[in-house]
Design a protein around this motif. Sequence first.
Motif, PDB file in Angstrom:
ATOM      1  N   ALA A  67       0.971  -1.079  -0.146  1.00  0.00           N
ATOM      2  CA  ALA A  67      -0.071  -0.026  -0.050  1.00  0.00           C
ATOM      3  C   ALA A  67       0.798   1.361   0.019  1.00  0.00           C
ATOM      4  O   ALA A  67       1.878   1.193   0.722  1.00  0.00           O
ATOM      5  N   PHE A  68       0.243   2.363  -0.748  1.00  0.00           N
ATOM      6  CA  PHE A  68       1.058   3.622  -0.785  1.00  0.00           C
ATOM      7  C   PHE A  68       0.295   4.563  -1.104  1.00  0.00           C
ATOM      8  O   PHE A  68      -0.891   4.431  -1.664  1.00  0.00           O
ATOM      9  N   TYR A  69       0.662   5.697  -1.158  1.00  0.00           N
ATOM     10  CA  TYR A  69      -0.358   6.992  -1.355  1.00  0.00           C
ATOM     11  C   TYR A  69       0.228   7.559  -2.685  1.00  0.00           C
ATOM     12  O   TYR A  69       1.435   7.952  -2.796  1.00  0.00           O
ATOM     13  N   PRO A  70      -0.902   7.538  -3.931  1.00  0.00           N
ATOM     14  CA  PRO A  70      -0.220   8.011  -5.090  1.00  0.00           C
ATOM     15  C   PRO A  70      -0.396   9.491  -5.202  1.00  0.00           C
ATOM     16  O   PRO A  70       0.351   9.991  -6.279  1.00  0.00           O
ATOM     17  N   ARG A  71      -0.679  10.078  -4.093  1.00  0.00           N
ATOM     18  CA  ARG A  71      -0.832  11.340  -4.280  1.00  0.00           C
ATOM     19  C   ARG A  71      -1.522  12.149  -5.526  1.00  0.00           C
ATOM     20  O   ARG A  71      -2.468  11.579  -5.833  1.00  0.00           O
ATOM     21  N   SER A  72      -0.914  13.101  -6.263  1.00  0.00           N
ATOM     22  CA  SER A  72      -1.571  13.702  -7.362  1.00  0.00           C
ATOM     23  C   SER A  72      -1.826  12.770  -8.611  1.00  0.00           C
ATOM     24  O   SER A  72      -2.549  12.941  -9.268  1.00  0.00           O
ATOM     25  N   ALA A  73      -0.974  11.468  -8.444  1.00  0.00           N
ATOM     26  CA  ALA A  73      -1.150  10.686  -9.631  1.00  0.00           C
ATOM     27  C   ALA A  73      -2.294   9.838  -9.680  1.00  0.00           C
ATOM     28  O   ALA A  73      -2.785   9.350 -10.441  1.00  0.00           O
ATOM     29  N   LEU A  74      -3.290  10.228  -8.387  1.00  0.00           N
ATOM     30  CA  LEU A  74      -4.433   9.591  -8.428  1.00  0.00           C
ATOM     31  C   LEU A  74      -5.692  10.441  -8.797  1.00  0.00           C
ATOM     32  O   LEU A  74      -6.547  10.127  -9.248  1.00  0.00           O
ATOM     33  N   LYS A  75      -5.272  11.612  -9.360  1.00  0.00           N
ATOM     34  CA  LYS A  75      -6.338  12.539  -9.867  1.00  0.00           C
ATOM     35  C   LYS A  75      -7.218  12.001 -10.902  1.00  0.00           C
ATOM     36  O   LYS A  75      -8.021  12.298 -11.252  1.00  0.00           O
ATOM     37  N   PRO A  76      -6.485  11.482 -12.133  1.00  0.00           N
ATOM     38  CA  PRO A  76      -7.191  10.769 -13.255  1.00  0.00           C
ATOM     39  C   PRO A  76      -8.099  10.000 -12.935  1.00  0.00           C
ATOM     40  O   PRO A  76      -9.395  10.021 -13.248  1.00  0.00           O
ATOM     41  N   LEU A  77      -8.042   9.065 -11.965  1.00  0.00           N
ATOM     42  CA  LEU A  77      -9.172   8.362 -11.483  1.00  0.00           C
ATOM     43  C   LEU A  77     -10.366   9.109 -10.624  1.00  0.00           C
ATOM     44  O   LEU A  77     -11.567   8.833 -10.724  1.00  0.00           O
ATOM     45  N   GLN A  78      -9.900  10.017  -9.813  1.00  0.00           N
ATOM     46  CA  GLN A  78     -10.620  10.832  -9.299  1.00  0.00           C
ATOM     47  C   GLN A  78     -11.506  11.509 -10.136  1.00  0.00           C
ATOM     48  O   GLN A  78     -12.813  11.731  -9.848  1.00  0.00           O
ATOM     49  N   ALA A  79     -10.881  12.154 -11.190  1.00  0.00           N
ATOM     50  CA  ALA A  79     -11.807  12.739 -12.239  1.00  0.00           C
ATOM     51  C   ALA A  79     -12.626  11.927 -12.744  1.00  0.00           C
ATOM     52  O   ALA A  79     -13.946  12.200 -13.251  1.00  0.00           O
ATOM     53  N   VAL A  80     -12.472  10.597 -13.199  1.00  0.00           N
ATOM     54  CA  VAL A  80     -13.254   9.662 -13.685  1.00  0.00           C
ATOM     55  C   VAL A  80     -14.521   9.484 -12.600  1.00  0.00           C
ATOM     56  O   VAL A  80     -15.482   9.551 -13.002  1.00  0.00           O
ATOM     57  N   GLY A  81     -14.183   9.407 -11.353  1.00  0.00           N
ATOM     58  CA  GLY A  81     -15.334   9.369 -10.185  1.00  0.00           C
ATOM     59  C   GLY A  81     -16.187  10.571 -10.097  1.00  0.00           C
ATOM     60  O   GLY A  81     -17.178  10.305  -9.991  1.00  0.00           O
ATOM     61  N   LEU A  82     -15.602  11.824 -10.426  1.00  0.00           N
ATOM     62  CA  LEU A  82     -16.478  12.859 -10.482  1.00  0.00           C
ATOM     63  C   LEU A  82     -17.362  12.714 -11.540  1.00  0.00           C
ATOM     64  O   LEU A  82     -18.521  13.075 -11.447  1.00  0.00           O
ATOM     65  N   LEU A  83     -17.029  12.342 -12.875  1.00  0.00           N
ATOM     66  CA  LEU A  83     -17.786  12.143 -13.846  1.00  0.00           C
ATOM     67  C   LEU A  83     -18.940  11.075 -13.484  1.00  0.00           C
ATOM     68  O   LEU A  83     -20.134  11.461 -13.877  1.00  0.00           O
ATOM     69  N   ARG A  84     -18.540   9.896 -12.966  1.00  0.00           N
ATOM     70  CA  ARG A  84     -19.557   8.911 -12.455  1.00  0.00           C
ATOM     71  C   ARG A  84     -20.489   9.649 -11.474  1.00  0.00           C
ATOM     72  O   ARG A  84     -21.792   9.294 -11.467  1.00  0.00           O
ATOM     73  N   ALA A  85     -20.281  10.475 -10.446  1.00  0.00           N
ATOM     74  CA  ALA A  85     -20.872  10.974  -9.514  1.00  0.00           C
ATOM     75  C   ALA A  85     -21.885  11.974  -9.998  1.00  0.00           C
ATOM     76  O   ALA A  85     -22.498  12.582  -9.255  1.00  0.00           O
ATOM     77  N   GLY A  86     -21.642  12.477 -11.376  1.00  0.00           N
ATOM     78  CA  GLY A  86     -22.666  13.569 -11.744  1.00  0.00           C
ATOM     79  C   GLY A  86     -22.018  14.862 -12.251  1.00  0.00           C
ATOM     80  O   GLY A  86     -22.856  15.819 -12.365  1.00  0.00           O
ATOM     81  N   LEU A  87     -20.783  14.939 -12.345  1.00  0.00           N
ATOM     82  CA  LEU A  87     -20.158  16.232 -12.871  1.00  0.00           C
ATOM     83  C   LEU A  87     -20.618  16.553 -14.088  1.00  0.00           C
ATOM     84  O   LEU A  87     -20.520  15.802 -14.807  1.00  0.00           O
ATOM     85  N   PRO A  88     -21.299  17.730 -14.263  1.00  0.00           N
ATOM     86  CA  PRO A  88     -21.939  18.117 -15.526  1.00  0.00           C
ATOM     87  C   PRO A  88     -20.818  18.167 -16.644  1.00  0.00           C
ATOM     88  O   PRO A  88     -19.676  18.366 -16.292  1.00  0.00           O
ATOM     89  N   PRO A  89     -21.337  17.810 -17.982  1.00  0.00           N
ATOM     90  CA  PRO A  89     -20.138  18.183 -19.168  1.00  0.00           C
ATOM     91  C   PRO A  89     -19.406  19.316 -18.760  1.00  0.00           C
ATOM     92  O   PRO A  89     -19.746  20.581 -18.706  1.00  0.00           O
ATOM     93  N   LEU A  90     -17.908  19.023 -19.185  1.00  0.00           N
ATOM     94  CA  LEU A  90     -16.806  20.134 -19.244  1.00  0.00           C
ATOM     95  C   LEU A  90     -16.384  20.112 -20.506  1.00  0.00           C
ATOM     96  O   LEU A  90     -16.009  19.005 -21.033  1.00  0.00           O
ATOM     97  N   ASP A  91     -15.940  21.231 -21.067  1.00  0.00           N
ATOM     98  CA  ASP A  91     -14.862  21.059 -21.945  1.00  0.00           C
ATOM     99  C   ASP A  91     -13.596  20.457 -21.925  1.00  0.00           C
ATOM    100  O   ASP A  91     -13.188  20.281 -20.660  1.00  0.00           O
ATOM    101  N   ASP A  92     -12.838  19.980 -22.815  1.00  0.00           N
ATOM    102  CA  ASP A  92     -11.821  19.062 -22.604  1.00  0.00           C
ATOM    103  C   ASP A  92     -10.696  20.022 -21.824  1.00  0.00           C
ATOM    104  O   ASP A  92     -10.048  19.443 -20.851  1.00  0.00           O
ATOM    105  N   GLU A  93     -10.595  21.062 -21.957  1.00  0.00           N
ATOM    106  CA  GLU A  93      -9.421  22.015 -21.161  1.00  0.00           C
ATOM    107  C   GLU A  93      -9.991  21.819 -19.810  1.00  0.00           C
ATOM    108  O   GLU A  93      -8.909  21.930 -18.746  1.00  0.00           O
TER     109      GLU A  93
END
Length: 351
Positions: A67-93
């Motif tokens: 077990a280790f802490y990915p720190r900010s390398a976890l952010k792409p997974l969290q971004a997917v989680g936000l979309l799954r949780a209902g984050l409205p559509p955003l432009d690519d930037e």
Amino acid sequence: MITSQSTPGTTPAHHPAGDPPAVRIPAHAPVAHVERGGLVEGVHHGSVVVLAADGGVDFQLGDIEAAFYPRSALKPLQAVGLLRAGLPPLDDEALALTAASHSGEERHLATARRILHTARLTEDDLRNVPDLPYGAAERDAWLGRGLGPSRLAQNCSGKHAAMLYTARTRGWRLDTYLDAGHPLQWELAAAVEELTGQGIARVTVDGCGAPLFSVSLHGLTRAVARLATAAPDTHEGRVAHAMREHPEMVSGTGRDVARLVGALPGLLAKDGFEGVQVAALPDGRAVGVKIADGADRARMPVTAAALARCGVDPAVLAPFATAPVLGGGKQVGTLRAAGALAAPHAPGPAA
């Protein structure tokens, strides 16, 4: 996953994706040498995993299952989680900024403001830790204007703006969105577990104030490979596309990760504090790196050596494969990958 009873430092109670990785002192191995004047002056230890396109482990060094802490390398997974949780559509930037550790350039700040404005929120609603811009040039300019630490300037403000936007969309409390038991964080933990294929071993607080989930280096790299190979119309594919198209929104002008993505079209890459790096090619070949002492200077040379084991052309990787060691303002040595990572190996398929 996180439950309402979870607190930082505790083990989440339920792991539908599989058992969590073992909590232990990682058995890291030598991964890089610092050579000065013909002598090895320093040795960086760490762990490295290289995945084949079919997901199998092609190469491993150190301890890729602890077990280790990915720190900010976890952010792409969290971004997917936000979309799954209902984050409205955003432009690519804007979506790229959601997964960013940005330098604090004006375009980064403007995009974070835009996400907040769309959610009918302001910088005052952010709960991340105020900080100066991460980029050296941006920090100097900021201080030159007489400005101090700011929540918007802090390198995770895009993620936090998207967290708030998601919470507002779902009707959840905004002032407690960083609590480990908040419904938003429960949803993000579920995404991390599903994408990595393993339970979360520990929950703590990241530097920005958000909950941070521990997985294994192997699990994190497996998840990034999933994003890299996902269909374009999926949440995973959307995040991967945004990050590939706008690598300088994910990091900043001249940052090594942005330059690496520019040199390898189609690469998905994210760095993290404490010497973490993940990168995945479009066919699923992927690498994960953790430098044991957290030294950022060893992160990219070790990553380049790992990508070479994926079959990436060494000529393309040459600008990233070494770092100069200076003496008296001149180069007197080199930091480069070492040990089993640098040993001769049969090349894989070309990138």
